[in-house]
Design an enzyme around this catalytic site. Structure first.
Site, PDB file in Angstrom:
ATOM      1  N   SER A 122       0.826  -1.206   0.000  1.00 25.72           N
ATOM      2  CA  SER A 122       0.000   0.000   0.000  1.00 25.72           C
ATOM      3  C   SER A 122       0.859   1.254   0.000  1.00 25.72           C
ATOM      4  O   SER A 122       1.668   1.458  -0.898  1.00 25.72           O
ATOM      5  CB  SER A 122      -0.956  -0.036   1.195  1.00 25.72           C
ATOM      6  N   HIS A 123       0.702   2.100   1.011  1.00 25.17           N
ATOM      7  CA  HIS A 123       1.354   3.406   1.047  1.00 25.17           C
ATOM      8  C   HIS A 123       2.756   3.358   1.635  1.00 25.17           C
ATOM      9  O   HIS A 123       3.402   4.400   1.758  1.00 25.17           O
ATOM     10  CB  HIS A 123       0.503   4.372   1.872  1.00 25.17           C
ATOM     11  N   ASP A 324      -2.036   6.423  -3.736  1.00 22.81           N
ATOM     12  CA  ASP A 324      -1.017   5.589  -3.104  1.00 22.81           C
ATOM     13  C   ASP A 324      -0.535   4.544  -4.095  1.00 22.81           C
ATOM     14  O   ASP A 324      -0.932   4.542  -5.272  1.00 22.81           O
ATOM     15  CB  ASP A 324      -1.542   4.957  -1.806  1.00 22.81           C
ATOM     16  N   ASP A 326      -0.944   1.286  -4.628  1.00 25.80           N
ATOM     17  CA  ASP A 326      -1.812   0.311  -5.295  1.00 25.80           C
ATOM     18  C   ASP A 326      -3.135   0.906  -5.752  1.00 25.80           C
ATOM     19  O   ASP A 326      -4.026   0.185  -6.189  1.00 25.80           O
ATOM     20  CB  ASP A 326      -2.062  -0.904  -4.400  1.00 25.80           C
ATOM     21  N   ASP A 328      -5.734   2.511  -4.286  1.00 27.01           N
ATOM     22  CA  ASP A 328      -7.025   2.491  -3.605  1.00 27.01           C
ATOM     23  C   ASP A 328      -7.243   3.709  -2.700  1.00 27.01           C
ATOM     24  O   ASP A 328      -8.336   3.892  -2.167  1.00 27.01           O
ATOM     25  CB  ASP A 328      -7.231   1.187  -2.826  1.00 27.01           C
ATOM     26  N   ARG A 329      -6.217   4.547  -2.513  1.00 27.45           N
ATOM     27  CA  ARG A 329      -6.370   5.757  -1.703  1.00 27.45           C
ATOM     28  C   ARG A 329      -6.065   6.979  -2.560  1.00 27.45           C
ATOM     29  O   ARG A 329      -5.342   6.885  -3.551  1.00 27.45           O
ATOM     30  CB  ARG A 329      -5.427   5.720  -0.495  1.00 27.45           C
ATOM     31  N   SER A 414      -8.627   7.446   6.356  1.00 31.16           N
ATOM     32  CA  SER A 414      -7.282   7.185   5.850  1.00 31.16           C
ATOM     33  C   SER A 414      -7.224   7.296   4.330  1.00 31.16           C
ATOM     34  O   SER A 414      -6.541   6.532   3.665  1.00 31.16           O
ATOM     35  CB  SER A 414      -6.806   5.802   6.306  1.00 31.16           C
ATOM     36  N   LYS A 425     -11.848   0.002  -1.715  1.00 35.37           N
ATOM     37  CA  LYS A 425     -11.780   1.447  -1.909  1.00 35.37           C
ATOM     38  C   LYS A 425     -11.105   1.713  -3.246  1.00 35.37           C
ATOM     39  O   LYS A 425     -10.322   0.896  -3.728  1.00 35.37           O
ATOM     40  CB  LYS A 425     -11.055   2.121  -0.760  1.00 35.37           C
TER      41      LYS A 425
END
Length: 598
Positions: A122-123, A324, A326, A328-329, A414, A425
């Site tokens: 992720s991030h 991010d 991948d 999703d954010r 987040s 997300k």
């Protein structure tokens, strides 16, 4: 398929005690652990595959993707070799191993796959000194529920062997089908390399009015946008380094030619926003393929997205967004660097769903938010007369709600928001929602936000992250704090900070009862709610098992529009002082302040 059938080997191994998945079936650890510890990755992959009932696993289809970080290609090779040996019939893999997390969810649902494996942290930063992760999504396209994660962990603690086809090689760059004969299998094992964007893009076309968005981004009065894929451009790339020695320690004969990776959001931003919707090619920045993300955190917040923030402060661009690793954010910025908090973004999206064709057709059934997310969404829901479901942090808790039809918009503080078009997300989806709202309302980002505050009031909100803490220390902090705030004598206590006096109205250790299946999830954070509806929340993050992260959340509501232009930390400073006093975080951790403020 040429030559003799590929042998299937059974390799003895020994368990590791630290392979408990964090929320959503993910294992996130330092990259060096995956590389250097013998069989560390195969053990976990075998545990994931063995968690699928044998009858469901034999001949099934699974999806595999990565965010393109360092070690991804080596890991994909191992996943493919082990999937083949464990009876999986077909794998769908993004070209060059790339698939965003939303795209994996999309493909799982589209083809009715048994699940998917996503290689992402992720991030978190990438590279040999960064982190690597393996995440398992189940058949509905969402993160693994806790019962599946627990099963994976139990298997990992007793594993004695894993199955693998070390001689199986695939070409990740070549689109199309590749078939392989394996020993003791009647049907060939099939790998299909697909364009990482196409299936996901086709879904987006059914959700949004692309014509309206394209009209916004093109022409003489076009909205100038700046989109940051947060992959870095300055640090050394590891893409031409030799394949690390670690796979040889995992199983003999493993090797994979290394070529330049393509980081996950670059293709999505360019194909959707630039090629499809007409934004100029130079709208997208930091899409250069670096496996270590330029040595930076690919985390879309004001702490790490400084390149985008500085560009937006110049006033040239009217809309900015960052993602991010991948995909999703996301983070939204308006002209002159006007920041939209994730909680406000969720509430504003909810209030403007009529701008999206998907919601005009499907209707609005309910909303979901994680408990630490601000209550701005609740005020919108009340005005729309739809329910709000308050869940623990973690997207997996929303999946049941969406599957049951209870809600179709969910979000977390987040920087994650999504709807029931997927079970993840979805950062790019959220950006397209914002562009749709701007196109429909013909207002700037700041005007939309200020109109929202004028109608619903402003929720001042901050999150403070104390990262890299000793897990034992954080355990005792939370234990002592829980004993303090849940004692009956704590209710009614007053705290005076300057001219502010806060009276404690309610406290609890948050517990969630799933309205669909009755599953109970306990100890999800400590809440202190004051008589003026201000909130303090303390929570331990489970996103990484290396060190602990203690999170402090503060929220205060202001109805009067004359009070909407204050700095959040200034408004919240009395609450923060109370939080630090009762928790003694600084004294007990030796920290003078948080690592990250969002």
């Amino acid at each position: 398929m040429e030559g003799s059938p590929i042998p299937v080997l059974t390799v003895p191994t020994a368990p590791y005690e630290d392979q408990r998945p964090a929320g959503g079936g993910g294992l996130r650890r330092p990259t060096g652990l995956f590389e250097g510890q013998r069989n560390y990755l195969p053990n976990f992959i075998q545990s994931v595959l063995s968690s699928i009932d044998l009858r469901d696993r034999q001949g099934c289809t699974m999806v595999v993707g990565s965010d393109g970080r360092y070690f991804s290609r080596t890991a994909i090779e191992i996943v493919v070799q082990m999937a083949a040996a464990n009876g999986i019939g077909r794998l769908i893999i993004g070209q060059n191993g790339i698939l965003s997390t939303p795209a994996v969810s999309c493909i799982i649902r589209k083809i009715k796959a048994a699940g998917g494996i996503i290689l992402t942290a992720s991030h978190c930063p990438g590279g040999p000194g960064g982190e690597f992760g393996v995440k398992f999504n189940v058949a509905n396209g969402g993160p693994a529920p806790d019962v599946v994660s627990d099963k994976i962990y139990q298997i990992s603690k007793t594993i004695e062997e894993y199955a693998i086809c070390p001689d199986l090689r695939i070409d990740l760059s070549r689109l199309g089908r590749q078939e392989f004969d394996l020993e003791n299998k009647f049907k060939p094992f099939r790998v299909e390399i697909v364009d990482p964007v196409d299936i996901y893009l086709n879904l987006l076309r059914t959700i949004f009015d692309f014509h309206a968005i394209k009209g916004l981004l093109t022409g003489p009065s076009q909205l100038k946008i700046r989109i940051d894929a947060m992959h870095g451009e300055t640090a050394k790339s590891f893409s031409k380094m030799p394949v690390p020695f670690a796979p040889l320690a995992m199983h003999e004969g493993s090797s994979l030619p290394v070529s330049s990776p393509i980081l996950v959001m670059g293709p999505y931003v360019r194909k959707v926003l630039c090629d499809e919707l007409g934004a100029p090619a130079n709208s997208a920045i930091n899409c250069v393929p670096l496996e270590d993300f330029g040595g930076q955190h690919p985390d879309p917040n004001l702490t790490y997205a400084t390149t985008l923030l500085e560009a937006m402060k110049g006033g040239e661009y009217g809309f900015g967004a960052a993602f991010d690793a991948d995909g999703d954010r996301y983070m939204i910025l308006g002209q002159n660097g006007f920041f939209v908090s994730p909680s406000d973004s969720l509430a504003i999206i909810a209030a403007n769903l009529s701008c999206i064709p998907y919601f005009r057709q499907m209707g609005v059934r309910g909303f979901g938010r994680s408990m630490p997310t601000s209550m701005a969404l609740d005020r919108v829901a009340k005005s729309m007369k739809v329910p709000v479901y308050e869940t623990p942090a973690g997207w997996r808790f929303f999946s049941n709600l969406m599957d049951s039809g209870r809600c179709n918009l969910c979000g977390e503080e987040s920087f994650g928001t999504g709807s029931d078009h997927l079970r993840e997300k979805d950062g790019l989806w959220a950006v397209l929602v914002w562009l749709s709202i701007i196109a429909a309302r013909k207002q700037s980002v700041e005007e939309i936000v200020r109109d929202h505050w004028a109608k619903f009031g402003r929720h001042y909100y901050c999150r403070f992250d104390y990262e890299g803490l000793d897990p034992k220390t954080t355990y005792y902090i939370m234990r002592d704090l829980e004993a303090l705030v849940t004692d009956k004598s704590f209710i009614g206590q007053q705290f005076a900070v300057g001219s502010h006096v806060y009276s404690v109205a309610k406290t609890d250790s948050f517990e969630y009862v799933d309205p669909v299946d009755g599953t109970v999830t306990k100890k999800q954070g400590l809440r202190i709610i004051f008589s003026d509806a201000s909130r303090l929340i303390f929570r331990l993050s489970s996103s990484s098992g290396v060190r602990a992260t203690l999170r402090l959340y503060a929220e205060s509501y202001e109805r009067d529009p004359s009070g909407h232009d204050q700095e959040p930390q200034a408004v919240l400073s009395p609450l923060i002082a109370i939080a630090l006093k009762i928790s003694q975080i600084h004294e007990r951790t030796g920290r003078r302040g948080p690592t990250v403020i969002t």
